[in-house]
Design an enzyme around this catalytic site. Structure first.
Site, PDB file in Angstrom:
ATOM      1  N   THR A 519       0.943  -1.306   0.071  1.00  0.00           N
ATOM      2  CA  THR A 519       0.088  -0.045  -0.156  1.00  0.00           C
ATOM      3  C   THR A 519       0.923   1.078  -0.068  1.00  0.00           C
ATOM      4  OG1 THR A 519      -1.522  -1.419   1.243  1.00  0.00           O
ATOM      5  CG2 THR A 519      -1.910   1.047   1.261  1.00  0.00           C
ATOM      6  N   HIS A 520       2.242   1.243  -0.548  1.00  0.00           N
ATOM      7  CA  HIS A 520       2.868   2.208  -0.789  1.00  0.00           C
ATOM      8  C   HIS A 520       2.787   2.871  -1.742  1.00  0.00           C
ATOM      9  CE1 HIS A 520       5.532  -0.807   2.017  1.00  0.00           C
ATOM     10  NE2 HIS A 520       4.442  -0.336   2.725  1.00  0.00           N
TER      11      HIS A 520
END
Length: 593
Positions: A519-520
């Site tokens: 989720t970067h």
């Protein structure tokens, strides 16, 4: 007609790490602060109450702590010739919602940054020449140095209660055998010693050393012992239960805004947190040169105007960019002309995974774990090796980060195993506690063709255009993935497993929205020194609307080899200091365009 609230000094949009840090800093400066969180109220109790919290079906499968895509999502396409479709099921990435945001559900790997990555374009041009950077790659410098940020990395670690092994402190080497020899110098040691190494991490460290690499303890925002942080918040020691990522920590052992900052903010009379407050836009003056506050929808569906002298956009990366586009802050990016700044330089993470399977004599205890614990290798991160003969930009740390293998979603089996039936069951039984998983956590670069804008076809539950993500892997990503996978494979081979699975990206590989990666998400409202190529200045202040500041990973001009959270926290403290010491004394641009 919207209801108008009493004016405050500052309104903060989003209450994750960036929002909570900003709220604490600004209330300390004497400001009246309202924080608006789009999701529900969450905290260790009741969301982290034991034993209900260790419910994989509720949290990992049904994704309780994550964004409700039926109300708002993004649309996704691989290139501008396609029609983007809505991201309808959480898979590739998992934006959080509710008090604490992604800071509540994250794993806890807490890095700083490699100094090289803060001046990415300048460094590559100096070392390899301007022609080394591929056409269409839009990487650039952050506009701030590691030395400037170091005090804020230190401050964040002491708030988080980070566990780790330093390599050098004030120029003196202190961490031989456990620290990272490639790490930049520090002004102080970690607040806590590193967590204990799982058996899989021990195997990885031994194998990495045997092939000439330099393994070190991962910095972890999971406590290795009891800790009281600089705000007086107390944390308990991690018990390696394995329920970090996607969960609220019932042991108060994983750093989160809820555990580490909110208790102190509750004591501040000048602070108010409003949950279930979905911000629609930043309100601007007629000339669009000043923000007057925000408009949001509350839990009852009422439109509320919150006037404020200062607006902080500190939501998830996507939401910061979305709000700027909806509000008309800055010029939207146009990939055809390479002009405009909002939506520019969207970047992700370039992951490769290898699994090594052993016979039953090697028992890896995979059911235990901690989200941030593990062993890493930085020999191929950033520019720690000569890229000249390999023809790609960027680096990658390798690591074993055993976070606890879950009984539903975490059942690795060797290639060729059926997906169900007796043979699948037998393979699960044979391999569940006899495997090691390792990742190459590659940096991802920014490109002209990867960007964010408003979707012309789809709207959210509030009637506003969805954010559109145009994104795909580029040749540089493929080359880096293959190079890193080959180097990491040597570590797996040195463990002498029965078999090894996993493969790098191949030519023609497209971004797959159905498989979790990270989720970067980075970029879209990037920082820099030139208002023609950046949306915010070096203090995260909008070039166009100077009483709007935008902290978060949306400010990164490209992705990092490391997780973004440590960098987000340090940049937020850096920005807050500039607001307190410069902006409040003389409101206006902190950097002249």
């Amino acid at each position: 007609m919207a209801n108008e609230m009493k004016k405050v000094d500052a309104v903060i949009v989003g209450f994750g790490w960036a929002g909570s840090i900003m709220a604490k800093e600004l209330t300390e400066a004497g400001l009246n602060v309202v924080a608006l969180e789009r999701g529900p109220h969450r905290d260790t109790y009741p969301d982290g109450a034991y034993p209900q919290v260790i419910d994989e079906l509720t949290y990992n499968i049904r994704k309780k702590l994550f964004q409700d895509l039926s109300k708002s999502t993004v649309t996704i396409r691989h290139n501008s010739a396609q029609t983007a479709q809505p991201y309808r099921q959480l898979a590739a990435f998992l934006p959080g919602t509710g008090t604490g945001g992604a800071g509540l559900h994250w794993s806890g790997v807490h890095f700083r940054v490699d100094p090289t990555e803060l001046r990415m374009r300048s460094h590559y041009e100096e070392r390899y020449g301007k022609n080394f950077i591929p056409a269409g790659m839009t990487i650039q410098d952050f506009g701030v140095t590691y030395d400037e940020l170091e005090p804020f990395f230190d401050k964040a670690e002491k708030v988080f209660g980070t566990s780790g092994s330093a390599w050098s402190v004030k120029g003196k080497i202190v961490g031989q055998g456990k620290g990272n020899p490639f790490a930049p110098d520090r002004s102080d040691k970690f607040p806590l010693p590193a967590q204990k190494r799982t058996f899989s991490a021990q195997l990885f460290a031994q194998a990495a050393e045997s092939v000439g690499y330099h393994p070190y303890d991962l910095p972890s925002a999971n406590t290795s012992g009891p800790y009281t942080n600089t705000y007086g918040a107390q944390m308990g020691p991690c018990n390696f239960c394995g329920y970090c990522s996607g969960y609220a920590c019932y042991m108060y052992s994983k750093a989160s805004p809820n555990v580490n900052v909110l208790p102190a903010l509750r004591q501040e009379a000048k602070f108010e947190l409003r949950d279930n407050a979905n911000v629609l836009r930043v309100n601007l003056t007629a000339d669009k040169k000043r923000a007057t506050g925000v408009t949001y929808v509350d839990a009852l569906g009422r439109q509320i105007v919150q006037p404020a002298d200062l607006v902080i956009l500190s939501a998830f990366q996507f939401h910061n960019v979305h709000l700027m586009l909806l509000s008309g802050i800055g010029k939207p990016y146009n990939p055809l002309t390479n002009e405009g700044t909002v939506g520019r330089n969207f970047a992700y993470q370039n992951i490769s995974t290898i699994k090594a399977f052993f016979d039953k004599d090697v028992f890896t205890n995979n059911f235990i774990g901690a989200g941030g614990a593990g062993v890493g290798v930085d020999d191929f991160n950033a520019d720690n090796f000569d890229h000249g003969k390999y023809g790609f930009v960027g680096g990658s740390p390798f690591w074993v980060n055993q976070a606890g293998v879950k009984p539903i979603s975490g059942l690795p089996t060797p290639p060729g195993t059926p997906n169900w039936g007796s043979k699948w069951k037998a393979a699960v039984a044979d391999r569940y506690t006899h495997h090691v998983s390792m990742d190459a956590h590659g940096a991802h670069q920014s490109y002209r063709n990867n960007y964010l804008d408003l979707d012309p076809n789809y709207k959210d539950a509030f009637g506003q255009p969805l954010l559109r993500m145009t994104f795909d892997w580029q040749d540089n990503d493929i080359k880096m993935s293959q190079f890193m996978h080959e180097r990491m494979h040597k570590i797996a081979e040195a463990m002498n497993p029965q078999l090894i699975s996993g493969s790098p990206k191949q030519q023609g590989t497209h971004f797959d929205t159905t498989v979790y990666q990270t989720t970067h998400m980075n970029g879209g409202a990037i920082m820099g020194e030139d208002p023609q190529t950046s949306a915010v200045n070096r203090y995260l202040q909008s070039w166009d609307v100077p009483n709007v500041f935008v902290p978060g990973a949306s400010a990164f001009p490209q992705g990092l080899g490391y997780n973004p959270t440590g960098m987000v926290a340090a940049l937020t403290y850096w920005s807050a200091k500039a607001i307190r010491e410069q902006y409040l004394k003389n409101p206006g641009p902190l950097v002249q365009a």
